[in-house]
Design an enzyme around this catalytic site. Structure first.
Site, short mmCIF file in Angstrom:
data_model
loop_
_atom_site.label_atom_id
_atom_site.label_comp_id
_atom_site.label_asym_id
_atom_site.label_seq_id
_atom_site.Cartn_x
_atom_site.Cartn_y
_atom_site.Cartn_z
N ALA A 52 0.76 -1.42 -0.01
CA ALA A 52 0.15 -0.08 0.24
C ALA A 52 0.95 1.48 -0.17
CB ALA A 52 -0.95 -0.69 1.08
N PHE A 79 -5.72 0.81 3.63
CA PHE A 79 -7.17 0.66 4.48
C PHE A 79 -6.42 -0.61 5.92
CE2 PHE A 79 -8.28 1.10 0.11
CZ PHE A 79 -9.34 1.36 0.45
N ARG A 80 -5.44 -0.70 5.52
CA ARG A 80 -4.79 -1.55 7.44
C ARG A 80 -4.27 -0.69 8.41
NH1 ARG A 80 -5.35 -7.42 5.36
NH2 ARG A 80 -5.52 -7.23 3.07
N GLN A 85 0.85 -6.29 -3.46
CA GLN A 85 -0.51 -7.11 -2.77
C GLN A 85 -1.21 -6.02 -3.37
OE1 GLN A 85 2.35 -6.04 1.08
NE2 GLN A 85 0.89 -7.37 1.50
N ILE A 120 -4.66 -4.01 -5.50
CA ILE A 120 -6.29 -3.39 -5.97
C ILE A 120 -6.00 -3.02 -6.88
CG2 ILE A 120 -6.60 -5.67 -4.29
CD1 ILE A 120 -8.45 -3.59 -3.83
N HIS A 170 -3.78 -10.19 -4.20
CA HIS A 170 -5.25 -9.67 -3.58
C HIS A 170 -5.81 -9.09 -4.89
CE1 HIS A 170 -2.97 -9.07 0.49
NE2 HIS A 170 -2.83 -10.16 0.43
N CYS A 198 -25.07 -17.07 -16.25
CA CYS A 198 -25.10 -18.09 -15.11
C CYS A 198 -25.72 -17.90 -14.21
CB CYS A 198 -23.73 -18.64 -15.25
SG CYS A 198 -22.97 -17.68 -13.42
N SER A 251 4.33 -3.48 4.86
CA SER A 251 5.28 -3.59 6.46
C SER A 251 5.77 -5.11 6.23
CB SER A 251 3.48 -3.28 7.50
OG SER A 251 2.95 -5.29 6.51
N ASP A 301 10.82 8.00 2.61
CA ASP A 301 9.33 8.79 1.78
C ASP A 301 10.04 7.92 -0.05
OD1 ASP A 301 7.55 9.99 0.43
OD2 ASP A 301 8.66 10.35 -1.18
ZN LIG Z 1 -21.86 -16.45 -14.63
#
Ligand SMILES: [Zn+2]
Length: 253
Positions: free
Chosen positions: A29, A40-41, A106, A108, A126, A163, A202, A243
């Site tokens: 992150a 977020f964590r 990691q 997203i 992730h 589906c 981390s 940084d």
């Molecule tokens: Zn489907």
């Protein structure tokens, strides 16, 4: 060696990069915070205030699916326009120069791809939050389509038109299994490296914690660039607690 200042960190990192043939960056992150995407964590992060929706709840409850998509589009308003930062650009330059075969991340947020690294060379442990897939047939759906279906269905999360399966962002949720293929490719890349650079992670969450040691045991040199100390600092060849953009921007060409 823990670099005493940014100048020393940059000088030593440049030497290590020049001496390497296969550089594999591993990102968390921290590389995206300068792009406006919060960690977020981290303490004070969103997930310490709002409990994440567990995968089993997503599967079991229409309400959880509705809430999950509500949150996703609330996030879109805040960070949807995020652009790659200096760290992403620097890694893309090493990639284009043929020094780095790809990135393990990691994150997203799709920012490595946005910086010019080909999607097949970004290993996402992730997943990716910038599109959705059907959990049953794996069909891909774009977010504007989901948004339109939510709007026309009074906020009800849509099912797969093919589906009937549940449609979810292509991320790995809490409680959801790690993707085998991504894990396998991450391991392959890690073992190909003679320089492994862990950036903005981390390194405590499994499987992230395993890769730096795997690289080191395999003979690679290890660099850790992270604001806070990690438990691998002792075995690293270079540690920069500075940084990320400031340390990496010299590689932007
Ligand atoms: Zn489907």
């Amino acid at each position: 060696m823990i670099a005493p200042d940014v100048t020393t960190a940059v000088r030593r990192l440049r030497e290590l990069v020049d001496e390497s043939r296969v550089i594999v960056p591993f990102t968390g992150a921290g590389i995206s915070t300068e792009c406006g995407i919060p960690d977020f964590r981290s303490p004070g992060g969103i997930w310490t205030k709002m409990r994440p929706i567990d995968f089993s709840d997503f599967l079991a409850s229409q309400e959880a699916r509705d809430e999950s998509w509500r949150r996703r589009f609330a996030m879109e308003e805040q960070f949807g326009g995020a652009k790659p930062g200096r760290g992403h650009q620097a890694l893309a330059c090493l990639y284009r120069a043929g020094k780095s075969p790809g990135v393990v991340t990691q994150n997203i947020d799709n920012l490595h791809q946005a910086s010019g690294i080909s999607p097949e060379h970004v290993v996402e442990l992730h997943g990716n939050t910038t599109y959705a897939t059907c959990l049953d047939c794996a069909a891909r759906y774009e977010l504007p389509w989901v948004k339109q279906r939510l709007a026309s269905g009074n906020g009800r999360a849509p099912s797969c038109p093919d589906c009937g399966g549940h449609i979810k962002t292509a991320t790995v949720s809490f409680g959801q299994a790690m993707p085998d293929e991504a894990m396998r490719r991450a391991e392959q890349l890690t073992l190909s490296a003679d320089l492994f650079i862990a950036i903005g992670s981390s390194l405590v969450v499994w499987p992230a914690a395993g890769f730096p040691l795997m690289a080191k045991r395999n003979g690679a040199r290890l660099v850790i660039i992270n604001r806070d100390p990690t438990e691998f600092d002792d075995v690293a060849d270079l540690v920069a607690r500075h940084d990320i953009g400031a340390v990496l921007e010299c590689f932007i060409v």
